[in-house]
Design an enzyme around this catalytic site. Sequence first.
Site, mmCIF file in Angstrom:
data_model
loop_
_atom_site.group_PDB
_atom_site.id
_atom_site.type_symbol
_atom_site.label_atom_id
_atom_site.label_comp_id
_atom_site.label_asym_id
_atom_site.label_seq_id
_atom_site.Cartn_x
_atom_site.Cartn_y
_atom_site.Cartn_z
ATOM 1 C CE LYS A 1 81.015 73.883 2.544
ATOM 2 N NZ LYS A 1 79.714 74.485 2.317
ATOM 3 N N GLY B 1 63.666 72.312 14.784
ATOM 4 C CA GLY B 1 64.835 73.186 14.779
ATOM 5 C C GLY B 1 64.427 74.637 14.647
ATOM 6 N N GLY C 1 66.532 77.386 14.945
ATOM 7 C CA GLY C 1 67.767 78.177 14.913
ATOM 8 C C GLY C 1 67.604 79.344 13.961
ATOM 9 C CB VAL D 1 66.944 78.378 8.599
ATOM 10 C CG1 VAL D 1 65.951 78.314 7.451
ATOM 11 C CG2 VAL D 1 68.326 78.658 8.060
HETATM 12 P P1 NAD Z 1 71.289 76.671 13.643
HETATM 13 O O1 NAD Z 1 72.470 75.984 14.224
HETATM 14 O O2 NAD Z 1 71.122 78.137 13.814
HETATM 15 O O3 NAD Z 1 69.942 75.976 14.176
HETATM 16 C C1 NAD Z 1 69.767 74.611 14.338
HETATM 17 C C2 NAD Z 1 68.713 74.436 15.435
HETATM 18 O O4 NAD Z 1 68.382 73.048 15.506
HETATM 19 C C3 NAD Z 1 69.212 74.849 16.822
HETATM 20 O O5 NAD Z 1 68.254 75.701 17.422
HETATM 21 C C4 NAD Z 1 69.341 73.521 17.575
HETATM 22 O O6 NAD Z 1 69.070 73.642 18.966
HETATM 23 C C5 NAD Z 1 68.291 72.694 16.871
HETATM 24 N N1 NAD Z 1 68.476 71.251 16.976
HETATM 25 C C6 NAD Z 1 69.634 70.531 16.942
HETATM 26 N N2 NAD Z 1 69.365 69.218 17.046
HETATM 27 C C7 NAD Z 1 68.027 69.093 17.130
HETATM 28 C C8 NAD Z 1 67.146 67.991 17.246
HETATM 29 N N3 NAD Z 1 67.594 66.736 17.286
HETATM 30 N N4 NAD Z 1 65.816 68.239 17.301
HETATM 31 C C9 NAD Z 1 65.343 69.522 17.271
HETATM 32 N N5 NAD Z 1 66.125 70.587 17.162
HETATM 33 C C10 NAD Z 1 67.450 70.384 17.094
HETATM 34 O O7 NAD Z 1 71.315 76.278 12.089
HETATM 35 P P2 NAD Z 1 70.600 77.039 10.898
HETATM 36 O O8 NAD Z 1 71.536 78.016 10.292
HETATM 37 O O9 NAD Z 1 69.243 77.476 11.317
HETATM 38 O O10 NAD Z 1 70.467 75.848 9.837
HETATM 39 C C11 NAD Z 1 69.513 74.812 10.019
HETATM 40 C C12 NAD Z 1 69.686 73.776 8.909
HETATM 41 O O11 NAD Z 1 69.512 74.395 7.647
HETATM 42 C C13 NAD Z 1 71.075 73.121 8.864
HETATM 43 O O12 NAD Z 1 70.945 71.797 8.417
HETATM 44 C C14 NAD Z 1 71.811 73.945 7.807
HETATM 45 O O13 NAD Z 1 72.848 73.203 7.207
HETATM 46 C C15 NAD Z 1 70.677 74.203 6.838
HETATM 47 N N6 NAD Z 1 70.888 75.390 6.014
HETATM 48 C C16 NAD Z 1 71.045 76.621 6.569
HETATM 49 C C17 NAD Z 1 71.201 77.739 5.760
HETATM 50 C C18 NAD Z 1 71.325 79.126 6.352
HETATM 51 O O14 NAD Z 1 71.172 80.104 5.598
HETATM 52 N N7 NAD Z 1 71.591 79.256 7.646
HETATM 53 C C19 NAD Z 1 71.219 77.590 4.359
HETATM 54 C C20 NAD Z 1 71.030 76.332 3.812
HETATM 55 C C21 NAD Z 1 70.872 75.221 4.650
#
Ligand code: NAD
Length: 349
Positions: free
Chosen positions: A82, A183, A185, A187
């Site tokens: 990283k 959440g 977002g 994913v």
């Molecule tokens: P994102 O930032 O697009 O979405 C996160 C969502 O969580 C947002 O909509 C936000 O409003 C919401 N949120 C934040 N705090 C909250 C709370 N306390 N209660 C409820 N909702 C809350 O992120 P993402 O890309 O969707 O990733 C989500 C998780 O998955 C993260 O932990 C990320 O590290 C992990 N992840 C993502 C990927 C990927 O391909 N994007 C891959 C592996 C792991």
Amino acid sequence: MEDDILRLAESMQCQELHMVLDEPTGLRAIIAIHNTVLGPALGGCRFLEYPSTYVAVQDAIRLARGMTYKAAISNLPLGGGKAVLLKPKRMLDRVEYFRAFGRFLNTLNGRYITAVDSGTSTADMDAIALETQHVTNTTTHKLFSLADPSPLTAEGVVCGMRAAVKFKLKKDNLKGVRVLVQGLGHVGFSLVEQLTALGAQLTVFDINPTAMSRAHVQFGAVLVNSLEELLETEADVFAPCALGAILNDHNIPKLRVPIVAGAANNQLLENRHGEMLAGAGILYAPDYVINAGGLIYVADQYAHTTEAESREKVHAIYDTMMEIFRRSEKEKKSTNSIADAIVLEKLKQ
Ligand code: NAD
């Protein structure tokens, strides 16, 4: 000593730590190469402000170690690394900044391959690619129909969830399975879409009301008003897809589900919370196993694999998860400690 970075690296079995300073561009970067036993270290580069260099190094090592584990459990020929780029107060020239980082990557002779992470974009990867080939996620890596890995991450979560439902509830599909999603977002929203198509019943919470109403309007998801309410809802699966450390002393006793299977990274506040879940009769799908779809996507972009082959690897999450559940039952150990043990066996090769 608390600020001894080499001791910190040693304690987390980190192989290499590199630091680079480039005055003309303001680049101040830390690269942690945690392990290269299985192949070159792949991991994103963060571009964020940090309160201190020590915190930045700590973040780089911790995240690099996570990449080692995720790549190994996913059977990728890669190690974990990283980069953390300490965001300057004022950026002079963003392209030049990332080009300087790219030149530095050349000095590592391919032992570290970089990609997008918090604060960086595909355009930044394009700037890095002007100087080095040890970068993926550029705008020219267009092998895949998906511009963003998140739907593939969600697809992997569905596979892991199916394995958990089969193992714990003896059900072959997700029809009628009640899933709580925290959440919505990149994913989480895609997960809701995919689960709805499979006939699951969704209850969701996000701190963003717009995401909530979209999930309700598009997929008929039931909305709750707070995280507390979501955690206390009786259901079959809790899918954390927001922040890390959600599984802790405070939240675990509230859960009324037999399964936790979601996308968030670092879901357990501490490893012992895996045992706490097992003690409560809750089957936990280890985070770095179930959410590896994004890494598989990025790795396959770099390797110029086909989209079909990449999907096959994501679907293998089902089998890996089953193996972990069976071993956990047989050896009477938590699922997270079994996943860690499998990784350590692979790294011994
Ligand atoms: P994102 O930032 O697009 O979405 C996160 C969502 O969580 C947002 O909509 C936000 O409003 C919401 N949120 C934040 N705090 C909250 C709370 N306390 N209660 C409820 N909702 C809350 O992120 P993402 O890309 O969707 O990733 C989500 C998780 O998955 C993260 O932990 C990320 O590290 C992990 N992840 C993502 C990927 C990927 O391909 N994007 C891959 C592996 C792991």
